[in-house]
Design an enzyme around this catalytic site. Structure first.
Site, short mmCIF file in Angstrom:
data_model
loop_
_atom_site.label_atom_id
_atom_site.label_comp_id
_atom_site.label_asym_id
_atom_site.label_seq_id
_atom_site.Cartn_x
_atom_site.Cartn_y
_atom_site.Cartn_z
N GLU A 16 28.13 41.48 52.01
CA GLU A 16 28.40 42.72 51.27
C GLU A 16 27.12 43.52 51.36
OE1 GLU A 16 31.22 43.37 49.06
OE2 GLU A 16 32.16 41.74 50.15
N CYS B 209 25.83 49.20 44.47
CA CYS B 209 26.32 49.20 45.85
C CYS B 209 27.47 50.19 46.03
CB CYS B 209 26.77 47.80 46.22
SG CYS B 209 27.96 47.12 45.05
P1 NAP Z 1 17.81 42.60 50.17
O1 NAP Z 1 16.38 42.93 50.27
O2 NAP Z 1 18.61 42.65 51.41
O3 NAP Z 1 17.88 41.13 49.51
C1 NAP Z 1 19.09 40.56 49.13
C2 NAP Z 1 18.91 39.06 48.98
O4 NAP Z 1 18.70 38.48 50.26
C3 NAP Z 1 17.72 38.66 48.16
O5 NAP Z 1 18.09 37.56 47.34
C4 NAP Z 1 16.70 38.24 49.19
O6 NAP Z 1 15.80 37.32 48.65
C5 NAP Z 1 17.60 37.61 50.22
N1 NAP Z 1 17.03 37.52 51.57
C6 NAP Z 1 16.22 38.39 52.21
N2 NAP Z 1 15.96 37.96 53.46
C7 NAP Z 1 16.65 36.80 53.61
C8 NAP Z 1 16.79 35.87 54.69
N3 NAP Z 1 16.20 36.07 55.86
N4 NAP Z 1 17.53 34.78 54.49
C9 NAP Z 1 18.16 34.55 53.32
N5 NAP Z 1 18.06 35.40 52.27
C10 NAP Z 1 17.31 36.51 52.42
O7 NAP Z 1 18.56 43.53 49.11
P2 NAP Z 1 18.09 43.97 47.64
O8 NAP Z 1 16.90 44.87 47.80
O9 NAP Z 1 17.99 42.83 46.72
O10 NAP Z 1 19.33 44.83 47.17
C11 NAP Z 1 19.51 46.17 47.50
C12 NAP Z 1 20.51 46.35 48.62
O11 NAP Z 1 21.68 45.58 48.36
C13 NAP Z 1 20.99 47.75 48.75
O12 NAP Z 1 20.93 48.13 50.10
C14 NAP Z 1 22.45 47.74 48.28
O13 NAP Z 1 23.25 48.67 48.91
C15 NAP Z 1 22.85 46.36 48.60
N6 NAP Z 1 23.90 45.90 47.70
C16 NAP Z 1 25.15 45.72 48.18
C17 NAP Z 1 26.18 45.29 47.35
C18 NAP Z 1 27.57 45.05 47.84
O14 NAP Z 1 28.37 44.48 47.14
N7 NAP Z 1 27.91 45.47 49.02
C19 NAP Z 1 25.91 45.03 46.01
C20 NAP Z 1 24.62 45.24 45.55
C21 NAP Z 1 23.62 45.67 46.40
P3 NAP Z 1 14.26 37.24 49.09
O15 NAP Z 1 13.70 38.57 48.89
O16 NAP Z 1 13.70 36.17 48.20
O17 NAP Z 1 14.24 36.80 50.52
#
Ligand code: NAP
Length: 688
Positions: free
Chosen positions: A260, A299
């Protein structure tokens, strides 16, 4: 300075990683609160613990028992003394009380909703039968059914920072219901709120061992230990989603991956929803609400607001005015409408995104700089505050407008000149979670909704008639699909039982009807039946699938048909008019009413005295397979097909395979009779 390291919950105990970890802060003050680290934690052991202890414990429960646990956790999270400390922590993520309500109460609501749906829609057993029996031989001795069973693995759930509680629970509910244990990895910025909620759940003792583990810290080598029985559900940025989808071990082992990701969601004001209409006002209030709720870190938030070009000026003014009166400040403040972003790094990202958008749009209000006087009860330099920022596209087709996600209180107004152009511009987002359409002209709305559906997981259509009851553009609901194609990740979560099924393996089982009945627990035609006397005299606990009754027969007469027509008022020609009925390509003469056949069938199989059968609450799958004519002699074969115990009510549901058969052995009607049958005295809450 070494910070307090937030504990993880692995292998049945709380444990902290080592090293400095990644710091997290109070969003409104910038104060360091602690750090997360998974360094030194044995994540391979956690996967093993889930697959062994967790799988055994969760899969020993029936679907209804799992649902009851979810309901109890949901109710617990809504208790004031549980909720208040969570709300206090939530304010430190930048969330206002309203934002926290969406996250915490909304998360509990997902559990309650899944619990309720599961008890209605799933059997109280361990296997789901998917679709009807497929006969594979002429004599009926060989056939197949499809079943769903839970995978024998772990559901790994990697979450974004923005909804620390809801984000966890919306994934946990369907996977737990399906029978899988979860390992949850929250994002570092707000893991402290997820950790607090997990601690409440674990301390309650409601969950079986191994059902829920938590990693506060980096994912480390977690994904290297997964195989084809496991799944990964990821929420976060499209960039991280792409890395996870391409993870070599996940690819090599065909691990189920759902993502997502971010999404450039749209709101579209229909051409005829001109200023002054209710739908115009709805559009304005929904865009403002989506920009400011959770400071736009949603999101599903509206990023692109499409407006007919002739209404662009007035829409700009209306939105700018409404955004000007939004109270920005301390998230814990009672009067605050909008809090702040999660941390300074996120503020910098949003500022950079606004600058990018401004290459093809003018800033109407807000922007990268924020007047400190606007912030009530907090220091705008220390906290991660950003003004609600509305831009107006100067080039509607510029790529940047349709591809940059400013994950904050930012939206861009985009003019369009025709419905076709609006559909084409919306599609430039490359797939989104949700779009909303505002208007009352059914033709315009139908064209827009159908035109954009393929690019969205959900389309919200707003008009005056539903405005009061509406849940709004931005709320994913447990019973509706959440997810979107393309850039939005291509995944699907929620959607009621659809998401439960996604954690289960569908298997075609071939064999004899008797074997298929034994495997599924549901009676399949052709299985030898059992005659213990009238099965309506047996209580729920005595009754077995396959218990059966063959009734006496009765002859249907012309008088019966005429009487039924007269008595009910159903004088359809096929029952009354010999010549017209003879001309019918289907009947070729007078036939009995289908409902007369059902009524006679009930008269044949019902056991009149007060007994264990408490009520008949409906019929399923009814078909009139062969017309019944005057002179036909019908009897009924009634067989216990499926039993569903209803916890604590003193009775359960029993579905009866029912066949009405004529003198030639043809099936006149086939259906499932649905009844409630009392438990044995003293069992399951029945009176002793
Ligand atoms: P993010 O930086 O992509 O991180 C999301 C999660 O992924 C974190 O728990 C992060 O933890 C983990 N992660 C990062 N690299 C990884 C890897 N290589 N392997 C496994 N896990 C990894 O996103 P965010 O900054 O938390 O959230 C903002 C984004 O999420 C926005 O772009 C928003 O649009 C999107 N979002 C989408 C939805 C939906 O339902 N579609 C809902 C909410 C938010 P670590 O940093 O510890 O690695």
């Amino acid at each position: 300075m070494v910070c307090h390291i937030l504990e993880s919950y692995l292998n049945g105990q709380w444990t902290a990683g080592t090293g400095d970890g990644q710091q997290y802060v109070d969003a409104a003050t910038g104060e360091a609160l602690g750090a997360v680290s998974s360094v030194g934690l044995d994540l391979a052991a956690a996967v093993h613990y889930a697959r062994t202890v967790g799988v055994a414990a969760v899969q020993a429960l029936t679907f209804h028992e799992r649902a009851t646990i979810l309901r109890n956790i949901g109710k617990l999270l809504l208790e004031d003394d549980v909720k208040s400390p969570l709300y206090e922590l939530s304010a430190k993520t930048g969330a206002t009380a309203k934002d926290s309500w969406i996250d915490i109460d909304g998360g509990a609501g997902v559990l309650l909703s899944y619990a309720s749906k599961a008890r209605k829609e799933l059997p109280n057993g361990h296997v789901i039968v998917d679709g009807p029996f497929e006969p594979l031989s002429r004599d009926g001795s060989f056939g197949a059914v499809h079943i769903r069973t839970p995978r024998a693995g772990v559901a790994v759930q990697i979450n974004a920072y923005n909804f620390a509680v809801w984000g966890m629970l919306e994934k946990f509910a369907p996977s737990f219901l399906a029978g899988l244990p979860s390992i949850v990895k929250p994002a570092p910025q707000t893991a402290f709120l997820t950790e607090a909620a997990v601690r409440v759940i674990i301390d309650s003792g409601l969950l079986p061992d191994g059902a829920l583990q938590l990693i506060c810290g980096e994912p480390g080598d977690l994904l290297d230990h997964l195989d084809g029985q496991d799944s990964v559900a990821f929420t976060g940025s499209a960039a991280t989603g792409a890395v996870i989808k391409a993870h070599p071990n996940l690819v090599a082992k065909s691990v189920h991956v759902t993502t997502e990701a971010d999404s450039i969601n749209s709101a579209i004001l229909a051409p005829s929803a001109s200023p002054g209409t209710s739908e115009f006002d709805l559009f304005v209030s929904e865009v403002v609400s989506e920009m400011t709720t959770k400071a736009g870190q949603k999101c599903t938030a509206i990023r692109r607001a499409f407006v007919p070009s002739e209404h662009l000026d007035i829409a700009s003014t209306s939105l700018t005015d409404a955004l000007g009166s939004v109270v920005l400040g301390n998230p814990a403040g009672k009067a605050t409408d909008m809090g702040c972003l999660v941390d300074d790094a996120q503020r910098e990202r949003v500022r950079a995104s606004i600058a990018e958008l401004a290459t093809a749009a003018e800033v109407l209000t807000g922007g990268a700089d924020l007047d400190d006087d606007r912030i009530i009860g907090a220091d705008g330099t220390a906290g991660a505050f950003v003004a609600p920022t509305l831009l107006r596209a100067t080039d509607a087709s510029a790529n940047v407008i349709h591809s940059v996600e400013a994950f904050g209180p930012v939206a861009t107004l985009i003019p369009y000149t025709s419905i076709d152009e609006a559909i084409e511009l919306v599609a430039r987002g490359d797939g989104s979670l949700v779009a909303s359409v505002y208007g009352s002209d059914v033709d315009e709305i139908a064209s827009l909704a159908r035109g954009i559906a393929s690019h969205h997981g959900r389309v919200f259509v707003a008009d005056e008639t539903m405005a009061k009851a509406s849940t709004g553009h931005g709320s994913p609901l447990p019973n509706l699909t959440h997810g979107g194609p393309g850039r939005a990740g291509g995944g699907e979560e929620l959607g009621g039982m659809r998401s439960v099924y996604s954690h289960m393996q569908r298997t075609a089982i071939q064999g004899s009807p008797a074997m298929l009945t034994a495997i599924t627990g549901e009676y399949i035609t052709g299985t030898p039946t059992i005659d213990k006397g009238h099965p309506f005299k047996l209580n729920f606990d005595e009754l077995a699938v396959g218990d059966s009754l063959t009734t006496e027969s009765r002859v249907v007469t012309n008088d019966d048909i005429a009487h039924f027509a007269d008595f009910t008022g159903d004088t359809f020609y096929a029952h009354m008019d010999e010549e017209a009925a003879a001309r019918s390509p289907i009947f070729g003469g007078i036939v009995a009413h289908g409902y007369l056949v059902l009524s006679f069938a009930a008269g044949l199989f019902v056991d009149p005295p007060e007994g264990p059968v408490l009520a008949n609450y409906g019929i399923d799958r009814c078909r009139f397979a062969t017309p019944t004519r005057a002179g036909d002699e019908i009897h009924v074969v009634l067989t216990c097909k499926r039993k569903t115990q209803l916890d604590g009510r003193g009775y359960g549901e029993v579905a009866w395979d029912t066949k009405v058969i004529n003198q030639d052995g043809e099936v006149a009607a086939v259906y499932d009779v649905l009844t409630m049958v009392a438990n044995a005295p003293g069992v399951n809450g029945a009176p002793a």
